[in-house]
Design a protein around this motif. Sequence first.
Motif, PDB file in Angstrom:
ATOM      1  N   TYR A 217     -50.984 -46.851   7.292  1.00 59.14           N
ATOM      2  CA  TYR A 217     -49.849 -47.609   6.972  1.00 59.14           C
ATOM      3  C   TYR A 217     -49.739 -48.088   5.834  1.00 59.14           C
ATOM      4  O   TYR A 217     -50.355 -48.936   5.129  1.00 59.14           O
ATOM      5  CB  TYR A 217     -50.046 -49.021   7.835  1.00 59.14           C
ATOM      6  N   PRO A 218     -48.749 -47.134   4.870  1.00 59.72           N
ATOM      7  CA  PRO A 218     -48.071 -46.123   5.293  1.00 59.72           C
ATOM      8  C   PRO A 218     -49.067 -44.801   5.729  1.00 59.72           C
ATOM      9  O   PRO A 218     -50.076 -44.581   5.084  1.00 59.72           O
ATOM     10  CB  PRO A 218     -47.141 -45.760   4.205  1.00 59.72           C
ATOM     11  N   MET A 219     -48.312 -43.896   6.394  1.00 58.42           N
ATOM     12  CA  MET A 219     -49.121 -42.633   7.000  1.00 58.42           C
ATOM     13  C   MET A 219     -49.200 -41.774   5.770  1.00 58.42           C
ATOM     14  O   MET A 219     -48.257 -41.461   4.903  1.00 58.42           O
ATOM     15  CB  MET A 219     -48.180 -41.942   7.988  1.00 58.42           C
ATOM     16  N   ASN A 220     -50.401 -40.819   5.515  1.00 65.29           N
ATOM     17  CA  ASN A 220     -50.492 -40.028   4.761  1.00 65.29           C
ATOM     18  C   ASN A 220     -50.267 -38.664   5.618  1.00 65.29           C
ATOM     19  O   ASN A 220     -49.984 -38.835   6.714  1.00 65.29           O
ATOM     20  CB  ASN A 220     -52.051 -39.720   4.174  1.00 65.29           C
ATOM     21  N   ALA A 221     -50.334 -37.599   4.994  1.00 70.57           N
ATOM     22  CA  ALA A 221     -50.143 -36.333   5.763  1.00 70.57           C
ATOM     23  C   ALA A 221     -50.726 -36.096   7.008  1.00 70.57           C
ATOM     24  O   ALA A 221     -50.184 -35.875   8.086  1.00 70.57           O
ATOM     25  CB  ALA A 221     -50.039 -35.128   4.935  1.00 70.57           C
ATOM     26  N   GLU A 222     -51.920 -36.387   6.859  1.00 69.20           N
ATOM     27  CA  GLU A 222     -53.092 -36.055   8.166  1.00 69.20           C
ATOM     28  C   GLU A 222     -52.816 -36.971   9.150  1.00 69.20           C
ATOM     29  O   GLU A 222     -52.727 -36.602  10.320  1.00 69.20           O
ATOM     30  CB  GLU A 222     -54.387 -36.474   7.595  1.00 69.20           C
ATOM     31  N   THR A 223     -52.394 -38.236   8.850  1.00 66.98           N
ATOM     32  CA  THR A 223     -51.896 -39.214  10.013  1.00 66.98           C
ATOM     33  C   THR A 223     -50.453 -38.913  10.588  1.00 66.98           C
ATOM     34  O   THR A 223     -50.405 -39.036  11.838  1.00 66.98           O
ATOM     35  CB  THR A 223     -52.008 -40.532   9.261  1.00 66.98           C
ATOM     36  N   LYS A 224     -49.621 -38.328   9.791  1.00 66.42           N
ATOM     37  CA  LYS A 224     -48.407 -37.965  10.396  1.00 66.42           C
ATOM     38  C   LYS A 224     -48.579 -36.925  11.161  1.00 66.42           C
ATOM     39  O   LYS A 224     -47.944 -36.985  12.179  1.00 66.42           O
ATOM     40  CB  LYS A 224     -47.409 -37.601   9.152  1.00 66.42           C
ATOM     41  N   ALA A 225     -49.351 -36.224  10.868  1.00 66.36           N
ATOM     42  CA  ALA A 225     -49.564 -34.875  11.925  1.00 66.36           C
ATOM     43  C   ALA A 225     -50.197 -35.243  13.044  1.00 66.36           C
ATOM     44  O   ALA A 225     -49.955 -34.957  14.197  1.00 66.36           O
ATOM     45  CB  ALA A 225     -50.671 -33.855  11.037  1.00 66.36           C
ATOM     46  N   ARG A 226     -51.261 -36.247  12.966  1.00 65.32           N
ATOM     47  CA  ARG A 226     -51.881 -36.612  14.088  1.00 65.32           C
ATOM     48  C   ARG A 226     -50.694 -37.699  15.111  1.00 65.32           C
ATOM     49  O   ARG A 226     -50.814 -37.314  16.143  1.00 65.32           O
ATOM     50  CB  ARG A 226     -52.991 -37.745  14.078  1.00 65.32           C
ATOM     51  N   TYR A 227     -49.823 -38.165  14.459  1.00 61.70           N
ATOM     52  CA  TYR A 227     -48.759 -38.899  15.296  1.00 61.70           C
ATOM     53  C   TYR A 227     -47.810 -38.014  15.744  1.00 61.70           C
ATOM     54  O   TYR A 227     -47.619 -37.936  17.029  1.00 61.70           O
ATOM     55  CB  TYR A 227     -48.251 -39.794  14.291  1.00 61.70           C
ATOM     56  N   ALA A 228     -47.524 -37.069  15.111  1.00 60.66           N
ATOM     57  CA  ALA A 228     -46.513 -35.676  15.701  1.00 60.66           C
ATOM     58  C   ALA A 228     -46.950 -35.113  16.748  1.00 60.66           C
ATOM     59  O   ALA A 228     -46.372 -35.066  17.592  1.00 60.66           O
ATOM     60  CB  ALA A 228     -46.252 -34.810  14.569  1.00 60.66           C
ATOM     61  N   ALA A 229     -48.307 -35.213  16.897  1.00 58.58           N
ATOM     62  CA  ALA A 229     -49.072 -34.536  17.960  1.00 58.58           C
ATOM     63  C   ALA A 229     -48.893 -35.038  19.122  1.00 58.58           C
ATOM     64  O   ALA A 229     -49.100 -34.589  20.255  1.00 58.58           O
ATOM     65  CB  ALA A 229     -50.538 -34.129  17.640  1.00 58.58           C
ATOM     66  N   THR A 230     -48.796 -36.578  19.211  1.00 54.04           N
ATOM     67  CA  THR A 230     -48.748 -37.350  20.050  1.00 54.04           C
ATOM     68  C   THR A 230     -47.471 -37.247  20.953  1.00 54.04           C
ATOM     69  O   THR A 230     -47.191 -37.605  21.926  1.00 54.04           O
ATOM     70  CB  THR A 230     -49.026 -38.966  20.075  1.00 54.04           C
ATOM     71  N   LYS A 231     -46.409 -36.756  20.057  1.00 57.98           N
ATOM     72  CA  LYS A 231     -45.196 -36.432  20.755  1.00 57.98           C
ATOM     73  C   LYS A 231     -44.689 -35.460  21.401  1.00 57.98           C
ATOM     74  O   LYS A 231     -43.717 -35.196  22.170  1.00 57.98           O
ATOM     75  CB  LYS A 231     -44.001 -37.058  19.728  1.00 57.98           C
ATOM     76  N   LYS A 232     -45.674 -34.263  21.389  1.00 58.82           N
ATOM     77  CA  LYS A 232     -45.423 -33.237  21.955  1.00 58.82           C
ATOM     78  C   LYS A 232     -45.706 -33.095  23.458  1.00 58.82           C
ATOM     79  O   LYS A 232     -46.494 -33.969  23.783  1.00 58.82           O
ATOM     80  CB  LYS A 232     -46.384 -31.998  21.373  1.00 58.82           C
TER      81      LYS A 232
END
Length: 232
Positions: A217-232
């Motif tokens: 918080y704020p998200m780095n690239a790795e965290t963004k990728a993990r978050y994006a994976a939860t929306k698939k």
Amino acid sequence: MSLSPEAVATLSGVSTATITTVLLKKGLRNVWMRGTKPLRPGQPRLVGPAFTLRFVPAREDLATPESWSSPISTRTAIEAMPKGCIAVVDAMGVADAGIFGDILCARMVKRGVAALISDGVVRDIEGVLGTHLPVWCDGFAAPPSVAGLTFVGWGEPIGCGGVAVFPNDIVVADQDGAVLIPQAMLDHVLAEGPEQERMEAWIVNEVNNGAALPGLYPMNAETKARYAATKK
């Protein structure tokens, strides 16, 4: 302007804190109306188009009890309020003259007004609470409006709590106070607000599971990728 039921439902799920963040990212820093505190704790979040009313400083020849019967009066303005609107009142932050009391608030309820927002105060507090009209303001005082204010009109741009409010701008109010969404920014907030809420809920869950804040918080690239994976 009338809001669609879908827009109201969407904004009812987006906090005022989130809205200020979404608008800040677009360069709008001044959308929270100072002094707009919920009169009753626990009032639900409300959404509606702004119906604007304006007071100026009291002038002795105009701010009289007789003015309440004038064609330009709060009484007449209330009869022009459409169902579902939120009355937004510029009271210049005056805290020793109640702009509305129980009778006026009761009439607003009968007309289907969603809420009253003001940077001023109300009077007849027990009666106002008894009407169950949701109110956000800066408190309450016994004296009537004419003790410190002159009502001059409705349906024009105003300043409320330091924020410029134009008729039919969108107002959202919750336990953090009232915020303004300019008409031109409505579609953006409708699109971005729910996603911001989902993202922050995910972050809170991560924190509750022990995650540290740096990179989250704020998200780095790795965290963004993990978050994006939860929306698939």
